[in-house]
Scaffold this active site. Sequence first.
Site, short mmCIF file in Angstrom:
data_model
loop_
_atom_site.label_atom_id
_atom_site.label_comp_id
_atom_site.label_asym_id
_atom_site.label_seq_id
_atom_site.Cartn_x
_atom_site.Cartn_y
_atom_site.Cartn_z
N GLY A 19 0.83 -1.21 0.00
CA GLY A 19 0.00 0.00 0.00
C GLY A 19 0.86 1.26 0.00
O GLY A 19 0.57 2.24 0.67
N LEU A 20 1.93 1.21 -0.78
CA LEU A 20 2.98 2.23 -0.65
C LEU A 20 2.85 3.43 -1.59
O LEU A 20 3.51 4.44 -1.38
CB LEU A 20 4.35 1.57 -0.91
CG LEU A 20 4.71 0.43 0.05
CD1 LEU A 20 6.05 -0.19 -0.36
CD2 LEU A 20 4.78 0.93 1.49
N GLY A 23 -1.74 7.72 -4.63
CA GLY A 23 -2.17 8.11 -5.97
C GLY A 23 -2.36 6.92 -6.90
O GLY A 23 -2.88 7.08 -8.00
N SER A 27 -2.84 -0.04 -5.55
CA SER A 27 -1.88 -0.25 -4.45
C SER A 27 -2.57 0.02 -3.11
O SER A 27 -2.42 -0.76 -2.16
CB SER A 27 -0.66 0.66 -4.66
OG SER A 27 0.02 0.92 -3.47
N ASN A 99 9.31 1.84 -15.65
CA ASN A 99 9.87 2.90 -14.81
C ASN A 99 11.38 2.75 -14.61
O ASN A 99 11.97 3.43 -13.77
CB ASN A 99 9.19 2.91 -13.45
CG ASN A 99 7.68 2.99 -13.54
OD1 ASN A 99 6.98 2.07 -13.10
ND2 ASN A 99 7.18 4.05 -14.14
N ARG A 127 10.61 3.19 -4.12
CA ARG A 127 11.15 3.10 -5.47
C ARG A 127 12.45 3.90 -5.62
O ARG A 127 13.16 3.75 -6.61
CB ARG A 127 10.10 3.55 -6.50
CG ARG A 127 8.77 2.75 -6.36
CD ARG A 127 8.06 2.57 -7.67
NE ARG A 127 8.86 1.80 -8.60
CZ ARG A 127 8.47 1.44 -9.83
NH1 ARG A 127 7.28 1.79 -10.25
NH2 ARG A 127 9.25 0.74 -10.62
N GLU A 160 10.25 9.17 -13.80
CA GLU A 160 9.74 7.80 -13.67
C GLU A 160 9.86 7.04 -14.99
O GLU A 160 9.18 6.04 -15.21
CB GLU A 160 8.31 7.82 -13.11
CG GLU A 160 8.22 8.62 -11.81
CD GLU A 160 7.88 7.82 -10.55
OE1 GLU A 160 7.27 6.75 -10.67
OE2 GLU A 160 8.21 8.29 -9.44
N HIS A 228 0.86 7.62 -13.70
CA HIS A 228 1.80 7.69 -14.83
C HIS A 228 0.98 7.91 -16.10
O HIS A 228 -0.15 7.44 -16.19
CB HIS A 228 2.59 6.38 -15.00
CG HIS A 228 3.60 6.12 -13.91
ND1 HIS A 228 3.77 4.86 -13.36
CD2 HIS A 228 4.47 6.93 -13.29
CE1 HIS A 228 4.73 4.92 -12.45
NE2 HIS A 228 5.17 6.16 -12.38
N ASP A 230 1.21 6.34 -18.79
CA ASP A 230 0.86 5.08 -19.46
C ASP A 230 -0.38 4.42 -18.88
O ASP A 230 -0.77 3.33 -19.27
CB ASP A 230 2.06 4.12 -19.53
CG ASP A 230 2.48 3.54 -18.19
OD1 ASP A 230 1.85 3.86 -17.17
OD2 ASP A 230 3.47 2.76 -18.17
N ASN A 339 -1.20 -4.32 -7.69
CA ASN A 339 -0.34 -3.24 -7.20
C ASN A 339 -0.27 -2.09 -8.21
O ASN A 339 0.60 -1.24 -8.14
CB ASN A 339 1.08 -3.78 -6.93
CG ASN A 339 1.42 -3.76 -5.45
OD1 ASN A 339 0.81 -3.03 -4.68
ND2 ASN A 339 2.40 -4.55 -5.05
N CYS A 345 3.26 -1.65 -17.81
CA CYS A 345 4.19 -1.30 -16.72
C CYS A 345 5.31 -2.31 -16.62
O CYS A 345 6.41 -2.00 -16.18
CB CYS A 345 3.46 -1.31 -15.38
SG CYS A 345 2.12 -0.16 -15.24
O1 SUG Z 1 5.06 2.85 -8.92
N1 SUG Z 1 3.18 0.17 -7.70
C1 SUG Z 1 3.88 0.79 -8.81
C2 SUG Z 1 3.18 0.48 -10.12
C3 SUG Z 1 3.98 0.97 -11.27
C4 SUG Z 1 3.21 0.97 -12.55
N2 SUG Z 1 4.02 1.39 -13.59
C5 SUG Z 1 3.58 2.05 -14.68
N3 SUG Z 1 2.40 2.64 -14.70
N4 SUG Z 1 4.35 2.15 -15.67
C6 SUG Z 1 4.01 2.30 -8.60
O2 SUG Z 1 3.06 2.91 -8.12
C7 SUG Z 1 2.93 -0.49 -5.37
C8 SUG Z 1 3.78 -1.13 -4.32
C9 SUG Z 1 3.03 -1.47 -3.09
O3 SUG Z 1 2.08 -0.78 -2.72
O4 SUG Z 1 3.41 -2.51 -2.45
C10 SUG Z 1 3.74 0.12 -6.51
O5 SUG Z 1 4.86 0.54 -6.29
#
Ligand code: SUG
Length: 415
Positions: A19-20, A23, A27, A99, A127, A160, A228, A230, A339, A345
């Site tokens: 849940g990190l 937005g 997640s 990313n 990240r 990103e 993002h 995408d 997530n 992605c």
């Molecule tokens: O950065 N989710 C990623 C998902 C990335 C998607 N990438 C693209 N749209 N290209 C993010 O938000 C969730 C991790 C967590 O909650 O455990 C997370 O990092």
Amino acid sequence: MLQEINFDGIVGPSHNYGGLSLGNLASAKNANHTSYPRAAALQGLEKMRHNLRLGLPQGILLPHPRPDLAWLESLGASMESAAPIPAWAMSASPMWTANAATVSPAPDTRDGKCHLSVANLVTMPHRSHEWPNTLKQLRLAFAGPGFAVHGPVPAPFGDEGAANHMRLAPSHGEAGVEIFVYGRSGGAFPARQHRMACEAVAAHHGLDPERTLFVEQAEEAIAAGAFHNDVVAVADGLTLFAHEQAFADRASFYAQLERLLPEVRIVEVPAARVSLADAIASYLFNAQLVTLPSGEQALIAPSEAHAVPAVRDYLEELVAGNGPIRATHFVDVRQSMANGGGPACLRLRVVADPAEVDPRFMVDENKLDRLAQVIGATWPETIDSAHLADPALHEQIAAARAALLEALALQGEDL
Ligand code: SUG
């Protein structure tokens, strides 16, 4: 010959739902649910197999060591620290290789090399410590003379990577127009891609300013969960596939695009057909838009897109019509989707001659079979977020990653 190669991130053995990502609605919704790392990684391999069978070249990038104890130590923290710190160190987020970096193919750059800039990912703590290992992998995979690999743009300018970058070109091997999409804010949600970072990457890559666009993402899109670009737009060849509410000023963006590339085909999905909420819930635009060897374009979408009636109906009409997108394929990447990571992605597109890439980062079906065996034998079946600090889990994760590197003949590398 220059081809588009998709480098998918192998879902790491520490895959969990922390849940990190503020937005990122998926997640937040799935925070602390039990995760299935083995199933997640196998779903990813099956997506790669699916795309290989369509005739598309396929590469991989690797999970990073987790937990990242050196990073924790630099924070004066440990796996015993209060939540969410342990989850920051355990995230398998490098799986989302869209990313990992921004890539400018050789035909677009001044020196005729393919340029890659590792993304700093500074906005989200979990990240922000990805880039050093990603950079090592990129330097190894793209060590050939036809590539130039750059370090990250400095903080505080969030970058990103390819998730906020699109390229339109008559074919992969011809010069194109590169589009960098940045945000300002999205109500309560942060903008993760800053304009300054886009400009830095474009400069480092030696792009022609006349054929480079910097486009603002719509605030309402970020506020609705498009963290993002995408999540609301994707481009391939001469086709831009985007939601009506993706960009802050769509009229001027489309006009600039049509001036630079009169052959462009803009397939815009009206909000009246698919709401922004449905687009984001279904990840319709987080599809891989690809040109098949036949020359036709296809959309490789998540199975969730088939489950939302407005989206399913729209896609049926789209492929039945006269537009450039001739087929849709649905793939099951549910563990990643939970997530917020869809098919697009999970992959980084690099236009290159596959023979110039370190072969250890390329896969065929036989190699996928071997990887599936390793993953089946070593990846944890489940991870419960209450047990992220368990030393036995850390041992299992380290052993699983070591087995993967060995299967890829990468065990001797400093990764
Ligand atoms: O950065 N989710 C990623 C998902 C990335 C998607 N990438 C693209 N749209 N290209 C993010 O938000 C969730 C991790 C967590 O909650 O455990 C997370 O990092």
